[in-house]
Design a protein around this motif. Sequence first.
Motif, mmCIF file in Angstrom:
data_model
loop_
_atom_site.group_PDB
_atom_site.id
_atom_site.type_symbol
_atom_site.label_atom_id
_atom_site.label_comp_id
_atom_site.label_asym_id
_atom_site.label_seq_id
_atom_site.Cartn_x
_atom_site.Cartn_y
_atom_site.Cartn_z
ATOM 1 N N GLN A 1 -18.387 -8.846 -11.626
ATOM 2 C CA GLN A 1 -17.312 -9.524 -10.897
ATOM 3 C C GLN A 1 -16.126 -8.594 -10.645
ATOM 4 O OE1 GLN A 1 -14.121 -11.034 -11.840
ATOM 5 N NE2 GLN A 1 -13.942 -9.896 -13.762
ATOM 6 N N TRP A 2 -16.067 -7.455 -11.367
ATOM 7 C CA TRP A 2 -14.969 -6.516 -11.131
ATOM 8 C C TRP A 2 -15.063 -5.894 -9.745
ATOM 9 C CZ3 TRP A 2 -10.391 -6.067 -12.781
ATOM 10 C CH2 TRP A 2 -9.654 -4.886 -12.615
ATOM 11 N N ARG A 3 -16.234 -5.937 -9.136
ATOM 12 C CA ARG A 3 -16.376 -5.378 -7.786
ATOM 13 C C ARG A 3 -15.821 -6.308 -6.712
ATOM 14 N NH1 ARG A 3 -21.539 -3.807 -10.008
ATOM 15 N NH2 ARG A 3 -22.567 -5.565 -8.976
ATOM 16 N N ASP A 4 -15.437 -7.508 -7.083
ATOM 17 C CA ASP A 4 -14.882 -8.464 -6.125
ATOM 18 C C ASP A 4 -13.392 -8.200 -5.961
ATOM 19 O OD1 ASP A 4 -14.168 -10.549 -4.522
ATOM 20 O OD2 ASP A 4 -14.648 -12.144 -5.962
ATOM 21 N N GLY A 5 -13.034 -7.476 -4.909
ATOM 22 C CA GLY A 5 -11.641 -7.143 -4.680
ATOM 23 C C GLY A 5 -10.781 -8.307 -4.249
ATOM 24 N N PHE A 6 -11.399 -9.462 -3.934
ATOM 25 C CA PHE A 6 -10.639 -10.642 -3.498
ATOM 26 C C PHE A 6 -10.504 -11.674 -4.613
ATOM 27 C CE2 PHE A 6 -12.308 -8.790 0.392
ATOM 28 C CZ PHE A 6 -11.188 -8.765 1.198
ATOM 29 N N ASP A 7 -10.935 -11.316 -5.821
ATOM 30 C CA ASP A 7 -10.807 -12.235 -6.943
ATOM 31 C C ASP A 7 -9.326 -12.570 -7.161
ATOM 32 O OD1 ASP A 7 -12.118 -13.381 -9.567
ATOM 33 O OD2 ASP A 7 -10.314 -12.290 -10.196
ATOM 34 N N GLU A 8 -9.025 -13.853 -7.360
ATOM 35 C CA GLU A 8 -7.634 -14.303 -7.439
ATOM 36 C C GLU A 8 -6.903 -13.685 -8.628
ATOM 37 O OE1 GLU A 8 -5.101 -18.501 -7.734
ATOM 38 O OE2 GLU A 8 -7.275 -18.514 -7.416
ATOM 39 N N ASP A 9 -7.552 -13.673 -9.791
ATOM 40 C CA ASP A 9 -6.897 -13.096 -10.967
ATOM 41 C C ASP A 9 -6.666 -11.596 -10.786
ATOM 42 O OD1 ASP A 9 -6.678 -15.447 -12.370
ATOM 43 O OD2 ASP A 9 -8.555 -15.195 -13.461
ATOM 44 N N ARG A 10 -7.647 -10.916 -10.230
ATOM 45 C CA ARG A 10 -7.481 -9.473 -10.032
ATOM 46 C C ARG A 10 -6.357 -9.187 -9.040
ATOM 47 N NH1 ARG A 10 -12.060 -4.866 -8.564
ATOM 48 N NH2 ARG A 10 -10.577 -3.194 -8.147
ATOM 49 N N ARG A 11 -6.290 -9.944 -7.963
ATOM 50 C CA ARG A 11 -5.229 -9.737 -6.975
ATOM 51 C C ARG A 11 -3.862 -10.014 -7.588
ATOM 52 N NH1 ARG A 11 -6.501 -9.604 -1.547
ATOM 53 N NH2 ARG A 11 -4.676 -10.849 -1.002
ATOM 54 N N HIS A 12 -3.796 -11.030 -8.457
ATOM 55 C CA HIS A 12 -2.534 -11.329 -9.144
ATOM 56 C C HIS A 12 -2.120 -10.150 -10.023
ATOM 57 C CE1 HIS A 12 -0.168 -14.330 -11.891
ATOM 58 N NE2 HIS A 12 0.600 -13.398 -11.360
ATOM 59 N N ALA A 13 -3.056 -9.612 -10.810
ATOM 60 C CA ALA A 13 -2.745 -8.478 -11.671
ATOM 61 C C ALA A 13 -2.359 -7.249 -10.853
ATOM 62 C CB ALA A 13 -3.940 -8.166 -12.565
ATOM 63 N N GLU A 14 -3.029 -7.026 -9.731
ATOM 64 C CA GLU A 14 -2.693 -5.874 -8.888
ATOM 65 C C GLU A 14 -1.308 -6.024 -8.274
ATOM 66 O OE1 GLU A 14 -6.007 -5.841 -6.255
ATOM 67 O OE2 GLU A 14 -7.196 -4.483 -7.514
ATOM 68 N N ARG A 15 -0.911 -7.260 -7.971
ATOM 69 C CA ARG A 15 0.459 -7.474 -7.463
ATOM 70 C C ARG A 15 1.481 -7.116 -8.541
ATOM 71 N NH1 ARG A 15 4.108 -11.282 -8.087
ATOM 72 N NH2 ARG A 15 2.657 -12.739 -9.070
ATOM 73 N N LEU A 16 1.236 -7.530 -9.777
ATOM 74 C CA LEU A 16 2.142 -7.167 -10.864
ATOM 75 C C LEU A 16 2.217 -5.653 -11.019
ATOM 76 C CD1 LEU A 16 1.234 -9.781 -13.653
ATOM 77 C CD2 LEU A 16 2.856 -9.993 -11.757
ATOM 78 N N ALA A 17 1.071 -4.985 -10.952
ATOM 79 C CA ALA A 17 1.044 -3.533 -11.106
ATOM 80 C C ALA A 17 1.814 -2.842 -9.976
ATOM 81 C CB ALA A 17 -0.395 -3.038 -11.152
ATOM 82 N N ARG A 18 1.673 -3.346 -8.743
ATOM 83 C CA ARG A 18 2.413 -2.753 -7.614
ATOM 84 C C ARG A 18 3.919 -2.892 -7.825
ATOM 85 N NH1 ARG A 18 -1.533 -5.295 -4.487
ATOM 86 N NH2 ARG A 18 -0.092 -6.985 -3.990
ATOM 87 N N GLU A 19 4.353 -4.060 -8.273
ATOM 88 C CA GLU A 19 5.783 -4.268 -8.488
ATOM 89 C C GLU A 19 6.308 -3.381 -9.608
ATOM 90 O OE1 GLU A 19 6.357 -8.439 -9.051
ATOM 91 O OE2 GLU A 19 5.719 -8.962 -7.018
ATOM 92 N N VAL A 20 5.492 -3.137 -10.620
ATOM 93 C CA VAL A 20 5.893 -2.236 -11.699
ATOM 94 C C VAL A 20 6.016 -0.812 -11.176
ATOM 95 C CG1 VAL A 20 5.025 -1.125 -13.798
ATOM 96 C CG2 VAL A 20 5.061 -3.622 -13.618
ATOM 97 N N ARG A 21 5.035 -0.357 -10.395
ATOM 98 C CA ARG A 21 5.118 1.006 -9.841
ATOM 99 C C ARG A 21 6.335 1.147 -8.932
ATOM 100 N NH1 ARG A 21 -0.574 0.188 -9.500
ATOM 101 N NH2 ARG A 21 -0.400 -0.382 -7.296
#
Length: 296
Positions: free
Chosen positions: A117-137
């Motif tokens: 499931q990690w290959r699913d780039g549209f997963d809601e939880d993954r997208r949420h975590a990536e948004r947090l990471a972008r804001e941190v960067r």
Amino acid sequence: MTRVRLEGPVDFDGFRRAARRLVLDGVAPEAVEWITGEEGGDLWSTAGEIDAGVVDAVDAADDPSPAPTSKARAASAPFTVPASFLSLCRSALLHREPRRFELLHRLLSRLKANPAQWRDGFDEDRRHAERLAREVRHEIHKTHAFVRFVPVEDGDGERLVAWFEPEHHVLEAAAPFFARRFATLRWSILSPRVSMHWDGIELCAGPGARRETAPPPDAGAALWLTYYRSIFNPARLKVAMMTREMPRRYWANLPEAALIEPLVAQADGRVQDMLDAAPTTPRRIRPIVLPRRSST
């Protein structure tokens, strides 16, 4: 409710150890309360509490993973996750969102159950975590841009001191940039949660500080304001773009912020004055005379 006590809001290693323990024990993410010292929690009750400093760590994909020796140990055997997941965790955990630990715990649980499931780039939880990471960067980038040092004298000579209030828990992650940039100088960056110090050799963290402990602007700051005022071009003013690149929440930490509103208010009048002014006579430049080559 299971409580997990971390050393602080940026305790990534503690989170790895505790998250692995929780996933292997089958504890649901919504049944966990993460205590970092900033939120507090029920400090008088230790029932069901996990000390993140004494449990095993999650293994990265390139780490050796020992095989279980029996069926009884198979359920609790170490498991692997993609290295990109650990990288995402390192950034997302620096965010100030209170439920970031639950989010990443849930992602880890789902990864163990279904690694594909990690290959699913549209997963809601993954997208949420990536948004947090972008804001941190983004916050780390702004920290690099908006820290303003003031030289002060202490017992060992001159030290550069700055006060900064980041929106997220990024000061530890941002500090190595200043250690490289000012490698031969001693400096300190003070903030409410933590302070970072560099002595020319070692970078270390200290307790947080209060704003009144930061030094006031010095003569260098006055010179910087004079320079900032002189390079301000009212004809090229774009307020929306300026506030997007320099959000107002940082203005309290920037000496030049005191000039922004007066300069913006005067911009239209200064532009009109330039339009009404007569053209200036171009300065005469003497022609360049090249030396003659001697003939042979």
